[in-house]
Design a protein around this motif. Structure first.
Motif, PDB file in Angstrom:
ATOM      1  N   VAL A   1      -0.331  -4.674  -4.250  1.00  0.00           N
ATOM      2  CA  VAL A   1      -0.541  -3.286  -4.907  1.00  0.00           C
ATOM      3  C   VAL A   1       0.514  -3.060  -5.817  1.00  0.00           C
ATOM      4  O   VAL A   1       0.265  -2.826  -7.071  1.00  0.00           O
ATOM      5  CB  VAL A   1      -0.932  -2.236  -3.699  1.00  0.00           C
ATOM      6  N   LEU A   2       1.769  -3.005  -5.339  1.00  0.00           N
ATOM      7  CA  LEU A   2       2.843  -2.638  -6.367  1.00  0.00           C
ATOM      8  C   LEU A   2       2.985  -3.657  -7.316  1.00  0.00           C
ATOM      9  O   LEU A   2       4.030  -3.427  -8.110  1.00  0.00           O
ATOM     10  CB  LEU A   2       4.120  -2.542  -5.246  1.00  0.00           C
ATOM     11  N   SER A   3       2.731  -4.759  -7.167  1.00  0.00           N
ATOM     12  CA  SER A   3       3.220  -5.876  -8.173  1.00  0.00           C
ATOM     13  C   SER A   3       2.070  -5.752  -9.532  1.00  0.00           C
ATOM     14  O   SER A   3       2.308  -6.252 -10.502  1.00  0.00           O
ATOM     15  CB  SER A   3       3.214  -7.280  -7.840  1.00  0.00           C
ATOM     16  N   ASP A   4       0.852  -4.970  -9.381  1.00  0.00           N
ATOM     17  CA  ASP A   4      -0.151  -4.775 -10.234  1.00  0.00           C
ATOM     18  C   ASP A   4      -0.040  -3.343 -10.820  1.00  0.00           C
ATOM     19  O   ASP A   4      -0.127  -2.535 -10.149  1.00  0.00           O
ATOM     20  CB  ASP A   4      -1.515  -5.046  -9.332  1.00  0.00           C
ATOM     21  N   PRO A   5       0.295  -3.088 -11.948  1.00  0.00           N
ATOM     22  CA  PRO A   5       0.450  -1.942 -12.693  1.00  0.00           C
ATOM     23  C   PRO A   5      -0.652  -0.999 -12.417  1.00  0.00           C
ATOM     24  O   PRO A   5      -0.426   0.152 -11.921  1.00  0.00           O
ATOM     25  CB  PRO A   5       0.715  -2.296 -14.185  1.00  0.00           C
ATOM     26  N   GLU A   6      -1.902  -1.354 -12.631  1.00  0.00           N
ATOM     27  CA  GLU A   6      -2.965  -0.551 -12.463  1.00  0.00           C
ATOM     28  C   GLU A   6      -3.252  -0.038 -10.990  1.00  0.00           C
ATOM     29  O   GLU A   6      -3.267   1.220 -10.762  1.00  0.00           O
ATOM     30  CB  GLU A   6      -4.271  -1.270 -12.864  1.00  0.00           C
TER      31      GLU A   6
ATOM     32  N   ASN B   1       9.512  -3.748 -11.598  1.00  0.00           N
ATOM     33  CA  ASN B   1       8.716  -4.824 -11.166  1.00  0.00           C
ATOM     34  C   ASN B   1       9.510  -6.011 -10.490  1.00  0.00           C
ATOM     35  O   ASN B   1       9.284  -6.512  -9.701  1.00  0.00           O
ATOM     36  CB  ASN B   1       7.769  -5.348 -12.380  1.00  0.00           C
ATOM     37  N   GLU B   2      10.864  -6.227 -11.427  1.00  0.00           N
ATOM     38  CA  GLU B   2      11.652  -7.184 -10.891  1.00  0.00           C
ATOM     39  C   GLU B   2      12.209  -6.905  -9.675  1.00  0.00           C
ATOM     40  O   GLU B   2      12.352  -7.834  -8.824  1.00  0.00           O
ATOM     41  CB  GLU B   2      12.800  -7.308 -12.043  1.00  0.00           C
ATOM     42  N   ALA B   3      12.453  -5.818  -9.185  1.00  0.00           N
ATOM     43  CA  ALA B   3      13.005  -5.175  -8.258  1.00  0.00           C
ATOM     44  C   ALA B   3      12.026  -5.524  -6.928  1.00  0.00           C
ATOM     45  O   ALA B   3      12.226  -6.034  -5.932  1.00  0.00           O
ATOM     46  CB  ALA B   3      13.576  -3.651  -8.032  1.00  0.00           C
ATOM     47  N   ILE B   4      10.840  -5.246  -7.325  1.00  0.00           N
ATOM     48  CA  ILE B   4       9.776  -5.161  -6.441  1.00  0.00           C
ATOM     49  C   ILE B   4       9.554  -6.828  -5.936  1.00  0.00           C
ATOM     50  O   ILE B   4       9.642  -7.136  -4.880  1.00  0.00           O
ATOM     51  CB  ILE B   4       8.345  -4.640  -6.900  1.00  0.00           C
ATOM     52  N   ARG B   5       9.659  -7.604  -7.124  1.00  0.00           N
ATOM     53  CA  ARG B   5       9.362  -9.148  -6.883  1.00  0.00           C
ATOM     54  C   ARG B   5      10.529  -9.573  -6.077  1.00  0.00           C
ATOM     55  O   ARG B   5      10.127 -10.474  -5.285  1.00  0.00           O
ATOM     56  CB  ARG B   5       9.518  -9.604  -8.224  1.00  0.00           C
ATOM     57  N   LYS B   6      11.862  -9.389  -6.285  1.00  0.00           N
ATOM     58  CA  LYS B   6      12.913  -9.724  -5.610  1.00  0.00           C
ATOM     59  C   LYS B   6      12.721  -9.495  -4.113  1.00  0.00           C
ATOM     60  O   LYS B   6      12.974 -10.111  -3.224  1.00  0.00           O
ATOM     61  CB  LYS B   6      14.288  -9.435  -6.113  1.00  0.00           C
ATOM     62  N   ALA B   7      12.533  -7.975  -3.769  1.00  0.00           N
ATOM     63  CA  ALA B   7      12.283  -7.465  -2.559  1.00  0.00           C
ATOM     64  C   ALA B   7      11.347  -8.267  -1.711  1.00  0.00           C
ATOM     65  O   ALA B   7      11.304  -9.055  -0.454  1.00  0.00           O
ATOM     66  CB  ALA B   7      12.130  -5.974  -2.683  1.00  0.00           C
ATOM     67  N   PHE B   8      10.279  -8.528  -2.457  1.00  0.00           N
ATOM     68  CA  PHE B   8       9.004  -9.361  -1.757  1.00  0.00           C
ATOM     69  C   PHE B   8       9.707 -10.746  -1.545  1.00  0.00           C
ATOM     70  O   PHE B   8       9.438 -11.252  -0.233  1.00  0.00           O
ATOM     71  CB  PHE B   8       7.733  -9.325  -2.563  1.00  0.00           C
TER      72      PHE B   8
END
Length: 359
Positions: free
Chosen positions: A56-61, A19-26
């Motif tokens: 989508v990718l930041s929300d686990p569900e 999740n942290e990698a996705i957040r940083k990329a965004f």
């Protein structure tokens, strides 16, 4: 049918990214493609794709459903993300100062509004020039407080919110981290001071509407529809700015027998058949008094005589125009018995003019 993009590919992360990698990329891509920062074609569309992928990718569900079915029923819009808040963040970072290069928080001096007025002139006033007065309504600095806005004997005080700077520093915690921005102080609106004892005449505005009578020196030679600019005679400026200008448009009345053609004057002179045939010497009016005009024998109707330099002064100072006297041979509408006898006798001795006949 549109092909759905791979959200992991859009953000540039592997499918097992944290999740942290996705957040940083965004965060990195959002800065790169945000429309307020990137003006290249396609940047806004790319930013929407990045936003849709992050929703989508930041929300686990949603991410779980996407990994299993290739869809998370996300439409990629801004509403679910609450983009109004993100918009405020970017506005603070990129747009709070009017663009990437910023703007001064202090109010810049502004020139006052320019005004328009119309003056009606007689033909002679326009030709020779004159001094007139025009009544206008304009915004002027308050005479009581002299434009300060505070009651006489008092002065504005430093703004307690910005301490006279006209700007305040605002720190915000965003998804991109902690950011400090400098914005215009909302209390003093960037002036740096506040009026605690407003002027009773202008109520703290420092300006008020007033009627004024302006003296206008009109140069010789102005024409209908022309206008004169009077620098600094418009409304008062803001924040110490200069006053606007006053534009005077002229409406010139017609003359009872002169016609104007630029700097020239046209006068139509009526004469009878005898004067045209035998010649005559007459007085004709001009701007400088009567002039003698010698009409040669055999003058035809419409013939024009020119008096050099007897016209109107050119407004650019390049001399005067001319007086043009156009001859108009008049036909008598009624004849007495003696006049009719003379014309009949003249008709018998003059050669008759007939139209040409087809052979």
């Amino acid at each position: 049918m549109a092909i759905k993009q791979d959200y992991y590919e859009v953000l540039g992360v592997p499918r097992d990214a944290s999740n942290e990698a996705i957040r940083k990329a965004f965060r990195k891509l959002a800065f790169q493609f945000h429309p307020d920062r990137n003006k290249e074609p396609g940047a806004e569309a790319k930013f929407k794709e990045i936003n849709a992928a992050y929703q989508v990718l930041s929300d686990p569900e949603k991410r779980s459903r996407y990994d299993r079915f290739g869809s998370a029923d996300a439409d990629g819009g801004f509403a679910d993300f609450g983009f109004g808040g993100l918009g405020d963040i970017f506005e603070s970072f990129f747009g709070a100062f009017g663009g990437p290069f910023g703007r001064t928080a202090q109010r810049a001096p502004q020139k006052g509004d320019s005004l328009q007025a119309t003056l009606t002139l007689s033909f002679e006033e326009a030709v020779f020039g004159c001094r007139k007065e025009v009544d206008i309504q304009r915004i002027e600095s308050c005479p009581s407080c002299r434009g300060v806005g505070s009651e006489r004997g008092t002065a504005p005080e430093p703004c307690p919110d910005c301490r006279g700077a006209g700007q305040v520093r605002r720190v915000q915690q965003t998804i991109f981290g902690r950011y400090a921005t400098t914005v215009v102080c909302s209390r003093c609106e960037g002036r740096g001071d506040v009026i605690t004892n407003p002027c009773s005449q202008c109520r703290g505005r420092g300006r008020l509407k007033a009627k004024s009578q302006i003296k206008v020196d009109i140069p010789a030679g102005v024409d209908n529809g022309q206008q004169l600019r009077m620098d600094g005679e418009g409304s008062a400026g803001l924040n110490g700015g200069p006053p606007g200008d006053l534009y005077i448009a002229f409406s010139v009345k017609t003359h009872r027998f002169f016609q104007r053609e630029g700097a020239d004057i046209l006068y139509e002179l009526p004469i009878n058949f005898a004067q045209a045939a035998l010649g005559d010497e007459l007085k004709v009016p001009s701007l400088d008094g009567d002039l003698k005009l010698k009409i040669p024998a055999g003058t035809g109707s419409g013939e024009t005589f020119r008096f050099k330099g007897k016209g109107i002064s050119r407004i650019d100072g390049r001399g005067k125009g001319d007086l043009l006297v156009k001859v108009d041979i008049t036909t008598p509408q009624k004849l007495d018995k003696n006049q009719r006898r003379l014309f009949e006798e003249l008709a018998r001795v003059l050669p008759r003019t007939d139209p040409p006949q087809d052979s």
